[in-house]
Design an enzyme around this catalytic site. Structure first.
Site, PDB file in Angstrom:
ATOM      1  N   VAL A  18       0.834  -1.211   0.000  1.00  0.00           N
ATOM      2  CA  VAL A  18       0.000   0.000   0.000  1.00  0.00           C
ATOM      3  C   VAL A  18       0.871   1.264   0.000  1.00  0.00           C
ATOM      4  O   VAL A  18       0.556   2.256  -0.673  1.00  0.00           O
ATOM      5  CB  VAL A  18      -0.982  -0.006   1.198  1.00  0.00           C
ATOM      6  CG1 VAL A  18      -1.948   1.166   1.101  1.00  0.00           C
ATOM      7  CG2 VAL A  18      -1.758  -1.320   1.258  1.00  0.00           C
ATOM      8  N   ILE A 131     -13.699   0.924  -1.746  1.00  0.00           N
ATOM      9  CA  ILE A 131     -15.119   1.294  -1.595  1.00  0.00           C
ATOM     10  C   ILE A 131     -15.265   2.271  -0.413  1.00  0.00           C
ATOM     11  O   ILE A 131     -14.876   1.935   0.703  1.00  0.00           O
ATOM     12  CB  ILE A 131     -16.001   0.053  -1.327  1.00  0.00           C
ATOM     13  CG1 ILE A 131     -15.804  -1.011  -2.408  1.00  0.00           C
ATOM     14  CG2 ILE A 131     -17.459   0.444  -1.214  1.00  0.00           C
ATOM     15  CD1 ILE A 131     -16.603  -2.290  -2.173  1.00  0.00           C
ATOM     16  N   GLY A 182      -0.551  -9.529  -3.760  1.00  0.00           N
ATOM     17  CA  GLY A 182      -0.535  -8.531  -2.678  1.00  0.00           C
ATOM     18  C   GLY A 182      -1.900  -8.325  -2.044  1.00  0.00           C
ATOM     19  O   GLY A 182      -2.137  -7.314  -1.392  1.00  0.00           O
ATOM     20  N   GLU A 185      -3.079 -10.902   3.715  1.00  0.00           N
ATOM     21  CA  GLU A 185      -2.298 -10.400   4.842  1.00  0.00           C
ATOM     22  C   GLU A 185      -0.987 -11.184   4.890  1.00  0.00           C
ATOM     23  O   GLU A 185      -0.913 -12.306   4.380  1.00  0.00           O
ATOM     24  CB  GLU A 185      -3.067 -10.643   6.152  1.00  0.00           C
ATOM     25  CG  GLU A 185      -4.417  -9.961   6.208  1.00  0.00           C
ATOM     26  CD  GLU A 185      -4.315  -8.448   6.090  1.00  0.00           C
ATOM     27  OE1 GLU A 185      -3.693  -7.830   6.962  1.00  0.00           O
ATOM     28  OE2 GLU A 185      -4.843  -7.891   5.121  1.00  0.00           O
ATOM     29  N   LYS A 200     -12.965  -5.891  10.166  1.00  0.00           N
ATOM     30  CA  LYS A 200     -13.628  -4.852   9.365  1.00  0.00           C
ATOM     31  C   LYS A 200     -15.075  -4.665   9.821  1.00  0.00           C
ATOM     32  O   LYS A 200     -15.562  -3.542   9.918  1.00  0.00           O
ATOM     33  CB  LYS A 200     -13.567  -5.224   7.876  1.00  0.00           C
ATOM     34  CG  LYS A 200     -12.149  -5.125   7.320  1.00  0.00           C
ATOM     35  CD  LYS A 200     -12.017  -5.790   5.968  1.00  0.00           C
ATOM     36  CE  LYS A 200     -10.618  -5.620   5.408  1.00  0.00           C
ATOM     37  NZ  LYS A 200     -10.345  -6.521   4.271  1.00  0.00           N
TER      38      LYS A 200
HETATM   39  N1  HSE Z   1      -6.093  -9.001   3.113  1.00  0.00           N
HETATM   40  C1  HSE Z   1      -7.098  -8.035   2.898  1.00  0.00           C
HETATM   41  C2  HSE Z   1      -8.137  -8.601   1.943  1.00  0.00           C
HETATM   42  C3  HSE Z   1      -6.485  -6.788   2.321  1.00  0.00           C
HETATM   43  O1  HSE Z   1      -7.840  -9.598   1.292  1.00  0.00           O
HETATM   44  O2  HSE Z   1      -9.243  -8.076   1.863  1.00  0.00           O
HETATM   45  C4  HSE Z   1      -7.422  -5.630   2.228  1.00  0.00           C
HETATM   46  O3  HSE Z   1      -7.914  -5.254   3.483  1.00  0.00           O
END
Ligand code: HSE
Length: 417
Positions: A18, A131, A182, A185, A200
């Protein structure tokens, strides 16, 4: 008359997927009046795609630089991220973070710090990457008409499900692809076991309903126990399987929330959300359903949300947490009925006493499953449904109303086991 904009001098922590994305997008948005003054990294030996003079390993050089008025935290280590964010907020610097684990695990402390030091702390990129769901919940759905929010909020698991069930590649191979792109995590267990999604969800619960919940206390699992039998069942019924995070206001005003795999039928907008894309359906009193769709992981999509937060800081934008401060905040409940499919290794493993109602069951050499209504509380008390060889998938019409007995189906099963 033009609106005055602040000059933003950024101290960036992390130059991974990122961080490099942010460096790229900032170079392409000169009108932002934002400049990265220094980047703090952990591994100075790595080759970087930016001038060497930008980099340091000294965190305090950024945190104590009076010229730096924005700290952007994009590192992987949630504990280190917490200390950086706390230090920065205490020093009166605005902070942008993408670290959902850190935010979810320290939400109350971070709320207290923001209130105490009156500084902005923005984290749009932490939920569904590109989003803009946090800011929409915060600003647009800022009343108590919000009925439910349900979505695919983890790109990696969605990518893996797409590749495994549609393209028929192996789970491990699909995970390797998600890592190579990428999306995953650095500890992919966080993705696969639903931990990233529940982190989340706990952030979204705050902006949706003013609920501060420890993610560990929210029922969740990932895609680790799903197998080809579940895919076959889905195909027979015309469903897709997705990992869905959801929160719903029940008739009594309390909120049900969980992250579980769910069968999605073609009428649901989440049906066509594939690969690393995320999708969120927000249902509110008069607007009915609205659907947000976009890339939920990856360098540039995530950086675009970080950029939007940085841009908002030019006008000193802060989350007001209006719902958190409202007098009639709803509470979370585990007291509701859920319609589920549970696959077992054999019919004798079926804990039929845990079902309030059994609607359908099947037992063959190849697979054994039960469809029925359970008290959600029974998933909280005991992990029977997470055992190896068992998978639980929520049905499309997830929430059951009352429990009328369908004696015949249950009796039929009881007679066999
Ligand atoms: N590892 C997270 C995903 C990255 O795959 O959604 C984005 O938050």
């Amino acid at each position: 008359m033009s609106i005055p904009q602040k000059k933003l001098t950024i101290g960036l922590f992390g130059f991974g997927v990122v961080g490099t994305g942010l460096y790229t997008v900032l170079q392409q948005t000169p009108s932002l009046n934002a400049e990265i003054k220094q980047v703090c990294i952990k591994h100075p030996e790595k080759k970087r795609s930016a001038p060497e003079s930008l980099f340091t390993t000294d965190a305090t050089a950024l945190l104590e630089d009076a010229e730096i008025n924005v700290i952007v935290e994009l590192i992987d280590d949630a504990d280190a991220a917490y200390h950086i964010v706390k230090h920065a907020l205490t020093a009166g610097k605005a902070v942008v973070s993408a670290n959902k684990k850190m935010i979810a695990e320290h939400l109350q402390e971070l709320l207290d710090l923001q209130a105490k030091y009156n500084v902005p702390f923005l984290y749009e990129s932490a939920c569904c990457a590109s989003i803009p769901v946090v800011r929409n919940l915060e600003e647009y759905y800022d009343n108590d008409l919000l009925q439910s929010i349900s979505g695919i909020v983890n790109g990696s698991t969605n990518f893996i499900l797409t590749r495994v069930f549609q393209d028929k590649i192996g789970f491990d191979e699909a995970l390797l692809h998600a890592q190579a792109e990428g999306f995953a995590e650095s500890n992919p267990v966080l993705d696969v076991e639903g931990i990233d999604a529940v982190n989340k969800l706990s952030i979204l619960l705050n902006h949706a309903y003013g609920i501060v919940a420890n993610p560990k206390k929210i029922v969740h699992t990932g895609i680790q126990n799903l197998d080809s039998h579940d895919a076959t069942f889905a195909k027979e019924k015309g469903y897709e399987i997705k990992l869905v995070a959801q929160a719903k206001k029940l008739d009594n005003g309390e909120v049900a929330a969980f992250v579980l795999p769910q069968f999605i039928d073609p009428t649901n907008q989440l049906y066509n959300v594939r690969n690393e894309y995320n999708g969120v359906i927000i249902e509110s009193g008069f607007a009915d359903k609205q659907f947000f769709y976009g890339k939920g992981a990856g360098s540039l999509p995530t950086a675009s949300a970080v950029l939007s937060d940085i841009s908002a800081l030019r006008y000193d934008y802060k989350y007001e947490y209006k719902k958190l401060h409202s007098s009639n905040r709803p509470v979370l409940t585990n007291d509701f009925l859920l319609r589920v499919y549970v696959r077992f290794e054999g019919l004798f493993q079926v804990p039929h006493e845990r079902f309030e109602r059994i609607e359908e069951w099947s037992s063959s050499e190849k697979r054994c499953y039960v469809i029925g209504v359970i008290k959600f509380n029974k998933l909280v008390d005991n992990n029977w449904w997470k055992k190896k060889g068992t998978s639980l998938v929520v049905l499309p019409d997830a929430f059951a109303d009352g429990v009328e007995e369908k004696e015949s189906v249950a009796e039929e099963l009881l007679a066999v086991v």
